[in-house]
Design a protein around this motif. Structure first.
Motif, mmCIF file in Angstrom:
data_model
loop_
_atom_site.group_PDB
_atom_site.id
_atom_site.type_symbol
_atom_site.label_atom_id
_atom_site.label_comp_id
_atom_site.label_asym_id
_atom_site.label_seq_id
_atom_site.Cartn_x
_atom_site.Cartn_y
_atom_site.Cartn_z
ATOM 1 N N SER A 190 0.826 -1.205 0.000
ATOM 2 C CA SER A 190 0.000 0.000 0.000
ATOM 3 C C SER A 190 0.861 1.256 0.000
ATOM 4 C CB SER A 190 -0.921 -0.016 1.225
ATOM 5 O OG SER A 190 -1.648 1.185 1.324
ATOM 6 N N ILE A 191 1.913 1.262 0.803
ATOM 7 C CA ILE A 191 2.801 2.430 0.868
ATOM 8 C C ILE A 191 3.534 2.615 -0.456
ATOM 9 C CG2 ILE A 191 4.839 3.382 2.013
ATOM 10 C CD1 ILE A 191 3.856 2.001 4.581
ATOM 11 N N ILE A 192 3.989 1.504 -1.050
ATOM 12 C CA ILE A 192 4.665 1.590 -2.352
ATOM 13 C C ILE A 192 3.738 2.202 -3.396
ATOM 14 C CG2 ILE A 192 5.582 0.217 -4.274
ATOM 15 C CD1 ILE A 192 6.696 -1.728 -2.150
ATOM 16 N N TRP A 258 13.095 9.618 10.130
ATOM 17 C CA TRP A 258 11.701 9.870 10.499
ATOM 18 C C TRP A 258 11.111 8.599 11.080
ATOM 19 C CZ3 TRP A 258 6.859 7.963 9.149
ATOM 20 C CH2 TRP A 258 5.748 8.786 9.403
ATOM 21 N N SER A 259 10.234 8.747 12.056
ATOM 22 C CA SER A 259 9.559 7.568 12.612
ATOM 23 C C SER A 259 8.240 7.977 13.239
ATOM 24 C CB SER A 259 10.441 6.880 13.654
ATOM 25 O OG SER A 259 10.597 7.697 14.796
ATOM 26 N N LYS A 260 7.341 7.022 13.300
ATOM 27 C CA LYS A 260 6.058 7.279 13.944
ATOM 28 C C LYS A 260 5.333 5.963 14.190
ATOM 29 C CE LYS A 260 2.041 10.319 13.821
ATOM 30 N NZ LYS A 260 1.364 11.449 13.162
ATOM 31 N N VAL A 280 3.465 9.298 5.533
ATOM 32 C CA VAL A 280 4.811 9.080 4.995
ATOM 33 C C VAL A 280 5.022 9.983 3.794
ATOM 34 C CG1 VAL A 280 6.299 7.419 3.812
ATOM 35 C CG2 VAL A 280 5.025 6.716 5.842
ATOM 36 N N GLN A 281 4.020 10.043 2.918
ATOM 37 C CA GLN A 281 4.108 10.914 1.747
ATOM 38 C C GLN A 281 4.299 12.367 2.156
ATOM 39 O OE1 GLN A 281 0.597 10.849 -0.664
ATOM 40 N NE2 GLN A 281 1.306 12.452 -2.044
ATOM 41 N N SER A 282 3.571 12.801 3.172
ATOM 42 C CA SER A 282 3.676 14.189 3.638
ATOM 43 C C SER A 282 5.058 14.486 4.198
ATOM 44 C CB SER A 282 2.607 14.447 4.700
ATOM 45 O OG SER A 282 2.708 15.757 5.203
ATOM 46 N N ALA A 283 5.654 13.485 4.868
ATOM 47 C CA ALA A 283 6.988 13.684 5.432
ATOM 48 C C ALA A 283 8.052 13.757 4.346
ATOM 49 C CB ALA A 283 7.312 12.547 6.404
#
Length: 761
Positions: A190-192, A258-260, A280-283
């Motif tokens: 999904s992230i890819i 970055w992490s969350k 992730v995209q926003s970061a």
């Protein structure tokens, strides 16, 4: 059996606590369920264990399809370097289960001895005050670290990551049962997919990034995938709750960028995927417009069927594609509006044309309705748009309205790529561009696809086949070799290689062995490609009996295959004028096909039509005119064969001086040893010397070529060696006749070997 117990299994140390296999040179990770399957087989070492026993032990009463066990066994074998047909570790017991046949032994960890407990009480009393002070300092230190860590974590939550390329690794399943790998992998997917829609970010495809499961070495990832950062994470499911941890690291120095953490419940997993992807995209690309995912509530079993279908679709064999079709349909039965399942089913039907015996028309007829359904549910799905473009490309190959269909297909691909920069879409689009004659764009899109998916052997093989058809044989062979380094055990590569390499004694025997191992594919010729290439190989050595057996099992034949069989007959019976007419017809139908145009020039030369042959050659290479030709600069490893033909044409037309200079220049180039195919280089030197009437040198190089394994390759040339048009000046030489006689004997021996290998069939 304790999870902290290690085992020696062949050269591997099995470490259950880390789910890894280790030897002196490498460490390979595997998912927890596959490790549990192996541990159970270790426990029952040397015994036949049924599938039911394994499933009951590992999945602990859950309802699990046997296919999931087969996938686990396949993963174990791949990790250990095992071969299912000649097993070193795990043997399949037909209709029963499996047996661990390799020797295995527990390893004992060495631990330091405990200190003697003498005077313990005295020491405790004397050091009580020191202990209190030390523990207080330790507590303060821990508090400081926690505060620092929380502060750092908060700063990374809201930070921005300035990168232009990234790889998303498969997430680790930390759930207690570790049975949610399908969800973990789906989250990575999904992230890819989400990040691929972020311009101009370069996102490595799933295939390549998933090669680093369990391997998070920053420099290795950076060097292999050519990215600035990688994203990984973990998934922990407990009861109805899910926690996902996401991290981004620099491949330059391994620094956390970055992490969350994200929390949700089981009923909201797809919204969770979208939320993570957007953050992730926003970061990574804060100025980009977030791509809002469609709210999905997909049944977990439907999702698992979908993942199983994807696994089988990727195998690309007739049997695996049939399984993929079944699983996609199971998924849609549970989720009638599942867009990705509709897309997967449509793609599967298209693959039946390329890897089974479906006609292009049948594949399109079955596949297009599912794509239309997917687009009705999600008109802006980049994958649905790309799949429709692929099916329309296939439709254009047989439709009378080719141009309008190609234009519609191109529109689909352009819209898809505007939404998502995807390796598969670039690959499919290149096929359409090839049909449209846009050669420069074909290479551009294939090269970009490989850039996004650098570890894909399949992409490199496909591009090598395209290059071979474009006359760039040497470049194609080098690229194919790089693909084989990526997947040295790819079972079907011996058939794929016939599109790029010439026959050799070794390749012919390997093809027969592959034929024997995969005899089920030839019962009804369920894959035309396999049957056609094996037939060509057998005909090349005069093994007509085995070739005819396969021909008899083919329910129908592709036109290009029928044409090739005609040409072989023309070559053996001397019907060169018929060959010219056939290639003229093919060149007219496929004006952008290099192979047909070059073969037309060869056929015209063989028929004595030298002016026409020259004209045909110069249409392919317009700069090869006498006035503009720079002999020292134009010869390369891809065009030397065409240059020798051109030199022979010029000799026949009386342009002796220019032709001689050209042929000598090619000869000097070949002596530099830059050409991949050494046997073909030697035969070409024989042809050059025969054209220049250097009989002794021609015979010497011909003998070297045969010693290096040169063989006729009937889907490339369509005449036997003794009828080679460029060796005509030496075919009455006694030494030439002796070499031909010896060559014929070797072909007969190979033909006999083939018969023996295939006798049980």
């Amino acid at each position: 059996m304790h999870n902290n117990q290690k085992y020696q299994l062949g050269r591997w140390v099995v470490c259950p606590i880390t789910n890894t296999f280790q030897d002196a040179n490498e460490q390979i990770s595997i998912d927890n369920k596959s490790m549990q399957v192996l541990l159970f087989l270790i426990q029952k070492s040397g015994q036949n264990v049924t599938k039911e026993q394994i499933i009951a032990h590992v999945w602990n009463g859950s309802i699990v399809n046997e296919e999931i066990l087969s996938v686990a066994i396949s993963k174990i074998r791949k990790s250990l370097g095992d071969n299912a047909r000649q097993p070193t570790f795990i043997k399949t017991i037909p209709n029963v289960g499996y047996c661990l046949v390799a020797a295995v032994k527990p390893l004992v960890e060495k631990t330091p001895p405990l200190e003697a407990p003498s005077n313990t009480l005295s020491l405790q009393n004397n050091n009580h005050k020191h202990y209190f002070i030390g523990s207080t300092l330790l507590s303060l230190t821990i508090i400081f670290i926690v505060i620092f860590y929380q502060t750092y974590q908060e700063s990374t939550h809201d930070g921005q990551v300035a990168i232009s390329s990234i790889a998303v690794l498969p997430f680790e399943d930390l759930s207690e049962g570790q049975d949610n790998q399908y969800f973990s992998d789906g989250l990575s997917d999904s992230i890819i997919n989400q990040l691929s829609q972020t311009k101009p970010l370069k996102v490595i495809s799933r295939y390549s990034s998933f090669n680093f499961r369990g391997n998070r070495d920053p420099s290795t990832i950076g060097n292999s995938l050519k990215v600035e950062a990688f994203l990984d994470g973990s998934v922990q499911k407990s009861a109805e709750q899910i926690r996902v941890s996401v991290r981004i690291f620099s491949t330059f120095d391994g620094r956390l960028l970055w992490s969350k953490n994200f929390d949700s419940n089981n009923k909201d997993v797809f919204n969770l995927q979208d939320q993570i992807s957007r953050e992730v995209q926003s970061a990574i690309q804060p100025n980009s417009k977030p791509q809002l995912g469609t709210t999905r509530q997909i049944n977990s079993q439907a999702y698992e069927w979908f993942l199983m279908a994807q696994y089988h679709w990727q195998q690309r064999t007739p049997a695996s594609l049939s399984k993929a079709e079944t699983y996609f349909k199971h998924s849609l039965e549970l989720e009638p509006n599942y867009v990705d399942a509709y897309i997967g089913l449509a793609i599967t039907y298209a693959q039946f044309h390329y890897h089974a015996n479906w006609s292009a028309k049948e594949s399109v007829y079955k596949g297009l309705p599912y794509i239309e359904q997917a687009l009705a549910l999600d008109p802006n799905s980049p994958r649905a748009l790309a799949a429709k473009g692929m099916l329309l490309t296939l439709k254009g190959s047989y439709s009378n309205a080719t141009i309008s269909i190609q234009n519609e297909a191109q529109d689909m691909f352009i819209r898809s790529l505007e939404l998502e920069d995807n390796a598969t879409t670039h690959h499919w689009y290149s096929s359409l561009l090839n049909n449209m004659g846009k050669k420069a764009l074909v290479a551009k899109h294939m090269e970009h696809a490989i850039d996004l998916n650098p570890l894909s052997a399949s992409l490199k093989i496909t591009f090598s086949e395209y290059l071979a058809k474009r006359g760039k044989l040497d470049t194609a062979q080098k690229l194919f070799n790089r693909a084989q380094i990526l997947e040295p055990d790819r079972d079907s590569s011996i058939i794929k290689s016939t599109h790029v390499f010439r026959n050799t004694p070794r390749s012919i025997i390997a093809i027969a062995e592959w034929h024997s191992r995969n005899s089920q594919l030839f019962e009804y010729c369920s894959s035309y490609e396999y049957c056609e290439q094996v037939i060509f190989s057998y005909l090349s050595i005069g093994q007509e009996s085995e070739a005819n057996k396969i021909l008899a099992r083919m329910p129908s034949k592709h036109q290009h295959f029928t044409d090739s069989l005609k040409l072989i007959d023309y070559g053996l019976t001397g019907k060169t004028n018929d060959a010219v007419l056939l290639f003229e017809n093919l060149s007219e139908k496929r004006p952008n096909n290099y192979k047909y145009k070059y073969s037309l020039a060869v056929a015209q030369f063989r028929a004595g039509l030298f002016e026409q042959a020259k004209s045909s050659t110069l249409k392919l290479y317009p700069n090869w005119s006498k006035s503009s030709l720079g002999l020292a600069s134009i010869v390369n490893s891809d065009n030397y064969l065409a240059l020798v033909l051109y030199g022979g044409i010029l000799l026949e037309l009386g342009e002796q001086e220019f032709a001689t200079a050209l042929l000598n220049n090619v000869s000097e180039f070949l002596k530099l040893n830059k050409v991949q195919d050494k046997a073909q280089a030697e035969l070409t030197l024989a042809e050059i010397n025969a054209l220049l009437s250097n009989t002794t040198e021609a015979i010497k190089h011909l003998e070297k070529a045969l010693n290096k394994g040169w063989l006729e390759t009937y889907d490339r040339e369509w005449w036997p060696l003794q009828d080679n048009h460029l060796l005509k000046s030496i075919n009455s030489n006694p030494k030439f006749k002796n070499l031909i006689a010896e060559h014929s004997e070797n072909l007969a021996k190979m033909s006999n070997q083939i018969s023996l290998k295939l006798a049980p069939l």
